[in-house]
Structures are given as structure tokens and as C-alpha cells.
Design a protein around this motif. Structure first.
Motif, short mmCIF file in Angstrom:
data_model
loop_
_atom_site.label_atom_id
_atom_site.label_comp_id
_atom_site.label_asym_id
_atom_site.label_seq_id
_atom_site.Cartn_x
_atom_site.Cartn_y
_atom_site.Cartn_z
N ILE A 1 0.86 -1.17 0.00
CA ILE A 1 0.00 0.00 0.00
C ILE A 1 0.90 1.23 0.00
CG2 ILE A 1 -1.72 1.32 1.30
CD1 ILE A 1 -2.66 -1.34 2.51
N LEU A 2 0.71 2.11 -0.97
CA LEU A 2 1.50 3.34 -1.06
C LEU A 2 0.56 4.52 -0.83
CD1 LEU A 2 4.50 4.15 -1.84
CD2 LEU A 2 3.55 4.76 -4.07
N VAL A 3 0.80 5.28 0.23
CA VAL A 3 -0.13 6.34 0.61
C VAL A 3 0.61 7.43 1.36
CG1 VAL A 3 -0.73 5.10 2.74
CG2 VAL A 3 -2.29 6.85 1.85
N THR A 4 0.13 8.66 1.19
CA THR A 4 0.68 9.78 1.94
C THR A 4 -0.04 9.90 3.27
OG1 THR A 4 1.17 10.94 -0.12
CG2 THR A 4 1.13 12.25 1.88
N VAL A 5 0.72 9.85 4.36
CA VAL A 5 0.17 9.97 5.71
C VAL A 5 0.48 11.37 6.22
CG1 VAL A 5 0.24 9.05 8.05
CG2 VAL A 5 0.50 7.50 6.11
N GLY A 6 -0.55 12.08 6.66
CA GLY A 6 -0.35 13.45 7.11
C GLY A 6 -1.33 13.83 8.20
N GLY A 7 -1.56 15.12 8.32
CA GLY A 7 -2.45 15.57 9.38
C GLY A 7 -2.80 17.02 9.25
N LEU B 1 -1.75 19.70 10.78
CA LEU B 1 -0.72 20.74 10.83
C LEU B 1 -0.02 20.90 9.48
CD1 LEU B 1 0.92 20.33 14.35
CD2 LEU B 1 -0.93 21.85 13.63
N GLY B 2 -0.42 20.08 8.50
CA GLY B 2 0.03 20.29 7.14
C GLY B 2 1.34 19.65 6.75
N SER B 3 1.86 18.74 7.56
CA SER B 3 3.07 18.00 7.19
C SER B 3 2.67 16.56 6.87
CB SER B 3 4.09 18.02 8.32
OG SER B 3 5.30 17.40 7.92
N SER B 4 3.30 15.98 5.87
CA SER B 4 2.93 14.63 5.45
C SER B 4 4.12 13.94 4.81
CB SER B 4 1.75 14.68 4.46
OG SER B 4 2.11 15.44 3.32
N GLU B 5 3.98 12.64 4.61
CA GLU B 5 5.06 11.90 3.97
C GLU B 5 4.50 10.62 3.34
OE1 GLU B 5 7.60 11.74 2.02
OE2 GLU B 5 8.49 13.10 3.50
N LEU B 6 5.15 10.19 2.30
CA LEU B 6 4.76 8.98 1.59
C LEU B 6 5.21 7.75 2.38
CD1 LEU B 6 3.43 8.24 -1.15
CD2 LEU B 6 5.74 8.05 -2.09
N ALA B 7 4.27 6.82 2.58
CA ALA B 7 4.57 5.56 3.28
C ALA B 7 4.31 4.38 2.35
CB ALA B 7 3.69 5.43 4.53
#
Length: 374
Positions: free
Chosen positions: A211-217, A219-225
Motif C-alpha cells: 500500500i502506497l499512501v501519503t500519511v499526514g495531518g 498541521l500540514g506536514s505529510s510523507e509517503l509511506a
């Protein structure tokens, strides 16, 4: 070679040189998919010379439309949930709600998905259909299922794909629920961000699948997992780095803040960690892990700038400002919000301030955990 073909080839060359397009199967797919076919409804670009975030439309018959289609940029295609380029003459200042992701990121993610011939893929977020077409060109339309929550966006994508004689399984609905009718999938890829990875995606992916997905929140910061699905119904894997940022899936977007709390009704103290840490992508990701329900806003009050965090679940808040060399925080509500951030941030620093590539995401039926280090 036509102008369109030349622009297309130049874009592919840039992606190869930049390292986002790395293998021959995806290069062939990129050659087979002309991006302008997915932008015939036009796009929005940032208005020049305004003091606020404003957008202006670029239509198919406007100068610069074709060149714009083949820039390596994300192009906004919908604003405020319903407004499209055909609707606007002049400028609009509402928030974007759908876009065509920059091609280099599309190809980077498709390369990172690690597909093989014969794999079945579930795509969350059809958008314009550009990345869907890439998957069809690489794997065959019969192995591609794509879900889009917005009926208008889905209809436009269906028409664009049909114009290229591509007919994957297209579903209009909530992508967070997946699409069990075509499961199990070998790969799941999301072109929207999530706060937590849905359990449905794990259940619909075969053990060993990715599963390839961007995890964020909020506060506007995120990263690809990139998560590997395990036999026990859990999934885990690393963050891949690179500061990837997508619009959050609509059900994961923050609620309106409503009436702000009384920011004078709190206790003030000095802090060694000022609001400037929230301007750093990695540090903000760490803070976001500490207070996942917090939103950030900036206010001008009493002649000074204050950065304010408000937790929409508890009503807790923290207001930060500087006085000379001192950083001060004033907090209120049932939980000391900035104390929690300081504690989490301090433990991250004590561990050597690891980069996001050293973080691991684990998802189980009990919830999602993101940790740094081993």
C-alpha cells in the motif's frame, strides 16, 4: 514532430534526468499517455500580483494552455468542491479541491509502487484520470480499479480515459472503503492524503502486497509511506521521504474551528521550543504526531504575531509569541497542548532528530502507530 509531441517528449526527458522516471516499462507508459487529454476542461493557476491566494482560469483556447499541461507542476482543476475553469472569468480566492498532480510525482509514486506484470492495482482518487491511464498503459485496463468520491470529477476522468480507448473499472464512491468486489489487490495506491490508513485497504490487499499512501495531518506536514500487508491483517513499512504532500481525503479534512477560545484566559510561561519549529517540515510532522487533532492559525493581536494551536477534540489551545530573545506560550483548556508537543519533540531530539525516512508506520485493527528508530 508537433508542438504537443515536442512538449510531451521534453517532459519525459526532464523526468528521466530528474530520477522520477527510472525504468523502461514506466517510460513506455509515460510516452503512451498525453497529459493534455486530461486537462481539456482547463486548469487554474495562481494569480500574479495579488496579496492573497487567488486563482485564475486557463482554458483550452487560451494562450499557454498546452505549454501549461506539460509543465512539471500540479494543476488545480476544481475549487471549492464545484467550481471549474469554465465557470470563471477573472479571479477566485477559494480553496482548491481537486488537481492534476505534477507528473514527476505521479511517476515517482508509480515506480515506488513496485508493480510487476500481472498485478492488480486499486487506485484511491481517480482525479483527472492521468495516473489511472499510466496504470492502464503499464498493466492493462482489466487490472486497474480506480475510485473517485466526486461524481463530476469521476465523469470527466471517464470521458478522458475513453477518448484514449482505456476502460478500467471506475467506481464513484468513498475511496476510504476500497472496492471489495475486485479484491484482493496486489497493490493499493492513494493520490489523496490520509490521517490514518483505512483498515479496508489492508483487508482488500493480499498478504505480501503493498500500500502506497501519503500519511499526514491537520498541521500540514505529510510523507509517503509504503506498507507491506501481513498474514495477520496488519501492515507496516517505512516513510519514503521527499516531503510528498496531497490534499487530505475529504472525510479526513479538519472541521471548521468555529468560535475561538478566549486566548487571554490561560497560563503563560517561557518555552525553549518556539513556534518557529512548526515551520520545519520534519519538526512539524513530529508535533503533529503529538497533537493529531490540533489545527494551527496565525493571528495579529496587540501588535504582535501569535501562532495558535487549537485541539478540536478537547478544546485545548496554545498561543505562542516572541519577546526579544524569549519564546512564550500561553495555554488553556483541559490539556496543556504545548507541554505535550515539547515532550514529544524533546524525545525526538534526544534520539538524534532522525529524518522522516527513519520513521515506521504500523497499522492494525487497534489503530495506527508512527515511530522513529528501531
Amino acid at each position: 514532430m508537433t508542438d504537443q509531441e515536442q512538449l510531451h517528449q521534453q517532459l519525459i526527458d526532464r523526468m528521466v534526468i530528474g530520477g522520477s522516471l527510472r525504468t523502461e516499462p514506466w517510460r513506455r507508459a509515460a510516452v503512451a499517455v498525453p497529459r493534455h487529454e486530461f486537462l481539456r476542461g482547463g486548469f487554474f493557476r495562481r494569480a500574479v500580483g495579488s496579496d492573497f491566494t487567488a486563482w485564475e482560469s486557463v482554458r483550452e483556447d487560451d494562450p499557454g494552455w498546452l505549454e501549461g499541461c506539460y509543465t512539471d507542476e500540479s494543476l488545480v482543476t476544481q475549487i471549492a468542491g464545484t467550481i471549474v475553469p469554465e465557470d470563471i472569468r477573472g479571479r477566485i480566492t477559494r480553496e482548491p479541491t481537486s488537481s492534476s498532480t505534477l507528473p514527476s510525482l505521479v511517476l515517482r509514486m508509480l515506480e515506488d509502487l513496485q508493480v510487476d506484470d500481472g498485478h492488480k492495482v486499486l487506485e484511491i482518487g481517480t482525479g483527472t484520470g492521468y495516473s489511472t491511464a499510466m496504470l492502464c498503459a503499464r498493466l492493462g485496463e482489466e487490472r486497474v480499479t480506480s475510485i473517485e468520491i466526486d461524481p463530476w470529477v469521476a465523469s470527466r476522468a471517464r470521458a478522458a480515459l475513453g477518448h484514449l480507448d482505456m476502460y478500467p473499472t471506475l467506481v464513484t464512491g468513498d475511496g476510504l472503503l476500497g472496492h471489495g468486489a475486485e479484491a484482493p489487490y496486489d497493490r493499493v495506491i492513494a493520490t489523496c492524503g490520509v490521517r490514518t490508513v483505512p483498515q479496508a485497504w489492508i483487508e482488500q490487499t493480499r498478504p505480501g502486497g503493498l500500500i502506497l499512501v501519503t500519511v499526514g495531518g491537520w498541521l500540514g506536514s505529510s510523507e509517503l509511506a509504503r506498507l507491506t500487508v501481513h498474514e495477520d491483517g496488519t501492515a507496516s513499512g517505512p516513510l519514503l521521504g521527499g516531503g510528498v504532500n496531497f490534499m487530505l481525503a475529504r472525510p479526513h479534512q479538519p472541521p471548521p474551528l468555529g468560535l475561538l477560545p478566549d486566548l487571554e484566559d490561560g497560563k503563560e510561561r517561557e518555552t525553549t521550543i518556539g513556534a518557529d519549529v512548526l515551520n520545519n517540515w520534519t519538526a512539524r510532522f513530529v508535533a503533529q504526531l503529538a497533537v493529531p487533532a490540533a489545527q494551527r492559525l496565525t493571528l495579529e493581536r496587540d501588535g504582535r504575531t501569535e501562532d495558535v494551536l487549537v485541539d478540536v477534540d478537547t478544546g485545548s489551545w496554545a498561543a505562542l509569541h516572541s519577546e526579544g530573545d524569549r519564546s512564550l506560550v500561553r495555554q488553556g483548556g483541559p490539556e496543556p497542548l504545548w507541554d505535550i508537543v515539547e515532550d514529544h519533540f524533546g524525545r525526538w531530539r534526544h534520539a538524534g532528530a532522525p529524518a522522516l525516512e527513519e520513521f515506521t508506520v504500523t497499522v492494525s485493527p487497534e489503530g495506527q502507530v508512527i515511530r522513529w528508530g528501531s
